[in-house]
Design a protein around this motif. Structure first.
Motif, PDB file in Angstrom:
ATOM      1  N   VAL A  94       0.486  -1.449   0.370  1.00 44.48           N
ATOM      2  CA  VAL A  94      -0.283  -0.073  -0.153  1.00 44.48           C
ATOM      3  C   VAL A  94       0.959   1.338   0.183  1.00 44.48           C
ATOM      4  N   LEU A  95       0.086   2.239  -0.686  1.00 43.91           N
ATOM      5  CA  LEU A  95       1.000   3.548  -0.541  1.00 43.91           C
ATOM      6  C   LEU A  95      -0.031   4.665  -0.607  1.00 43.91           C
ATOM      7  N   ILE A  96       0.237   5.424   0.663  1.00 43.70           N
ATOM      8  CA  ILE A  96      -1.029   6.583   0.679  1.00 43.70           C
ATOM      9  C   ILE A  96       0.164   8.376   0.641  1.00 43.70           C
ATOM     10  N   PRO A  97      -1.248   8.271  -0.456  1.00 44.34           N
ATOM     11  CA  PRO A  97      -1.033   9.398  -0.584  1.00 44.34           C
ATOM     12  C   PRO A  97      -0.922  10.741  -0.043  1.00 44.34           C
ATOM     13  N   ASP A  98      -0.790  12.392  -0.196  1.00 46.40           N
ATOM     14  CA  ASP A  98      -0.281  13.186   0.556  1.00 46.40           C
ATOM     15  C   ASP A  98      -0.060  14.430   0.308  1.00 46.40           C
ATOM     16  N   THR A  99       0.006  15.245   0.432  1.00 42.56           N
ATOM     17  CA  THR A  99      -0.106  16.402  -0.321  1.00 42.56           C
ATOM     18  C   THR A  99       0.990  17.643   0.738  1.00 42.56           C
ATOM     19  N   LEU A 100       1.682  18.256  -0.075  1.00 42.13           N
ATOM     20  CA  LEU A 100       2.629  18.894   0.535  1.00 42.13           C
ATOM     21  C   LEU A 100       2.547  20.252   0.147  1.00 42.13           C
ATOM     22  N   TYR A 101       1.981  21.229   0.639  1.00 46.29           N
ATOM     23  CA  TYR A 101       1.958  22.858   0.036  1.00 46.29           C
ATOM     24  C   TYR A 101       2.618  23.761   0.827  1.00 46.29           C
ATOM     25  N   TYR A 102       3.339  24.809  -0.195  1.00 48.49           N
ATOM     26  CA  TYR A 102       4.491  25.094  -0.582  1.00 48.49           C
ATOM     27  C   TYR A 102       3.458  26.854  -0.612  1.00 48.49           C
ATOM     28  N   ARG A 103       4.805  27.847  -0.549  1.00 54.95           N
ATOM     29  CA  ARG A 103       4.753  28.899  -0.755  1.00 54.95           C
ATOM     30  C   ARG A 103       5.506  30.054  -2.163  1.00 54.95           C
ATOM     31  N   ASP A 104       5.578  30.263  -2.549  1.00 56.36           N
ATOM     32  CA  ASP A 104       5.600  30.663  -4.008  1.00 56.36           C
ATOM     33  C   ASP A 104       7.443  30.730  -3.725  1.00 56.36           C
ATOM     34  N   ASP A 105       7.819  31.448  -2.661  1.00 59.24           N
ATOM     35  CA  ASP A 105       9.429  31.412  -2.715  1.00 59.24           C
ATOM     36  C   ASP A 105       9.628  29.848  -2.333  1.00 59.24           C
ATOM     37  N   GLY A 106       9.723  28.653  -1.805  1.00 54.76           N
ATOM     38  CA  GLY A 106       9.584  26.973  -2.072  1.00 54.76           C
ATOM     39  C   GLY A 106       9.344  27.000  -0.545  1.00 54.76           C
ATOM     40  N   PHE A 107       8.940  28.157   0.590  1.00 51.92           N
ATOM     41  CA  PHE A 107       8.580  27.659   1.835  1.00 51.92           C
ATOM     42  C   PHE A 107       7.442  26.671   2.371  1.00 51.92           C
ATOM     43  N   LEU A 108       8.241  25.462   3.048  1.00 49.69           N
ATOM     44  CA  LEU A 108       7.085  24.808   2.754  1.00 49.69           C
ATOM     45  C   LEU A 108       5.685  24.796   3.935  1.00 49.69           C
ATOM     46  N   TYR A 109       4.853  25.266   4.143  1.00 45.27           N
ATOM     47  CA  TYR A 109       3.405  25.987   4.467  1.00 45.27           C
ATOM     48  C   TYR A 109       3.076  24.257   5.391  1.00 45.27           C
ATOM     49  N   GLY A 110       3.152  23.011   5.155  1.00 47.64           N
ATOM     50  CA  GLY A 110       3.161  21.670   5.531  1.00 47.64           C
ATOM     51  C   GLY A 110       2.349  20.893   4.661  1.00 47.64           C
ATOM     52  N   ARG A 111       2.208  19.875   5.757  1.00 52.22           N
ATOM     53  CA  ARG A 111       1.401  18.568   4.678  1.00 52.22           C
ATOM     54  C   ARG A 111      -0.234  18.523   5.783  1.00 52.22           C
ATOM     55  N   ASP A 117      -4.685  23.610   6.072  1.00 48.37           N
ATOM     56  CA  ASP A 117      -5.364  24.783   6.745  1.00 48.37           C
ATOM     57  C   ASP A 117      -4.959  26.368   6.381  1.00 48.37           C
ATOM     58  N   ILE A 118      -3.590  25.834   6.429  1.00 45.24           N
ATOM     59  CA  ILE A 118      -2.721  26.708   6.306  1.00 45.24           C
ATOM     60  C   ILE A 118      -1.730  27.986   5.310  1.00 45.24           C
ATOM     61  N   PHE A 119      -2.198  26.335   4.060  1.00 41.19           N
ATOM     62  CA  PHE A 119      -2.200  27.184   2.428  1.00 41.19           C
ATOM     63  C   PHE A 119      -3.607  28.274   2.133  1.00 41.19           C
ATOM     64  N   TYR A 120      -4.077  27.832   3.059  1.00 39.77           N
ATOM     65  CA  TYR A 120      -5.687  28.302   1.659  1.00 39.77           C
ATOM     66  C   TYR A 120      -5.754  29.483   2.458  1.00 39.77           C
ATOM     67  N   SER A 121      -5.887  29.652   4.168  1.00 39.18           N
ATOM     68  CA  SER A 121      -5.942  30.700   5.029  1.00 39.18           C
ATOM     69  C   SER A 121      -5.398  31.386   4.563  1.00 39.18           C
ATOM     70  N   ARG A 122      -3.733  31.902   3.965  1.00 38.95           N
ATOM     71  CA  ARG A 122      -2.880  32.492   3.292  1.00 38.95           C
ATOM     72  C   ARG A 122      -3.515  33.443   2.438  1.00 38.95           C
TER      73      ARG A 122
END
Length: 200
Positions: A94-111, A117-122
């Motif tokens: 089994v492989l479990i999908p997950d998503t990483l969220y980045y800012r324009d400058d490459g900073f990782l918001y979180g996963r 939640d952080i990505f869309y709140s910005r």
């Protein structure tokens, strides 16, 4: 160049296997034409020589087109004296999908949901670049750990659990001398259909 108030210094040292470098700068008074001045550190360059003592390569998940019994792994490599290539495997279903969220400058918001939640709140709801979100696949809880190292390139018995649906291969290219390195050319996997899939 004292005219530009620049002081250059150089330190040479013997070759050493190292991954991290820690530098402690102690500012002291330096006697110059203008008297005792404090000279700040403005630039530092490190120049290494030779090959990397260890390079580790990990494959993407390899789907085996159904549940297969893994039998042997063999590989072709150039290994001059002082070098070595060793392989390892791990298997799962089994492989479990997950998503990483980045800012324009490459900073990782979180996963995952917290990162979303952080990505869309910005105010990123109308993102236009694909690199804003990156889908990754994590190994499921049933995945095995990395096998012991396989060291016989002509054919090593695969010790990872099987039959399994997915495989990963890790190759370590090792060198004991800075002027030589190993080259991995190819990897071949041997597998077979399981004799039975269920026992009743």
């Amino acid at each position: 160049e004292l005219g530009q108030r620049t002081l250059n210094t150089r330190h040479d040292f013997d070759d050493i296997k190292a991954r991290f470098f820690r530098f402690v700068w102690l500012i002291k008074g330096v006697a110059t034409g203008w008297g005792d001045k404090r000279v700040p550190l403005s630039e530092m360059q490190l120049f290494g020589s030779g090959r990397q003592p260890e390079v580790v390569l990990v494959s993407t998940p390899i789907e085996l087109a159904g549940s297969r019994n893994l039998t042997e792994i063999e590989w072709e490599a150039d290994t001059p004296p002082g070098t070595q290539v060793v392989l390892q495997t791990k298997t799962g279903n089994v492989l479990i999908p997950d998503t990483l969220y980045y800012r324009d400058d490459g900073f990782l918001y979180g996963r995952g949901q917290e990162g979303a939640d952080i990505f869309y709140s910005r105010g990123q709801k109308n993102f236009t670049k694909n690199e804003d979100k990156r889908v990754i696949f994590e190994e499921g809880p049933e995945w095995s750990t990395w096998s012991p190292r396989y060291e016989v390139p002509e054919g090593s018995l695969i010790t990872s659990p099987s039959p399994r649906k997915i495989l990963k291969v890790r190759a370590s290219l090792l060198s004991e001398t800075p002027d030589t390195s190993a080259i991995l050319k190819s990897i071949r996997l041997h597998f077979a259909e399981p004799v039975a899939r269920r026992l009743l």
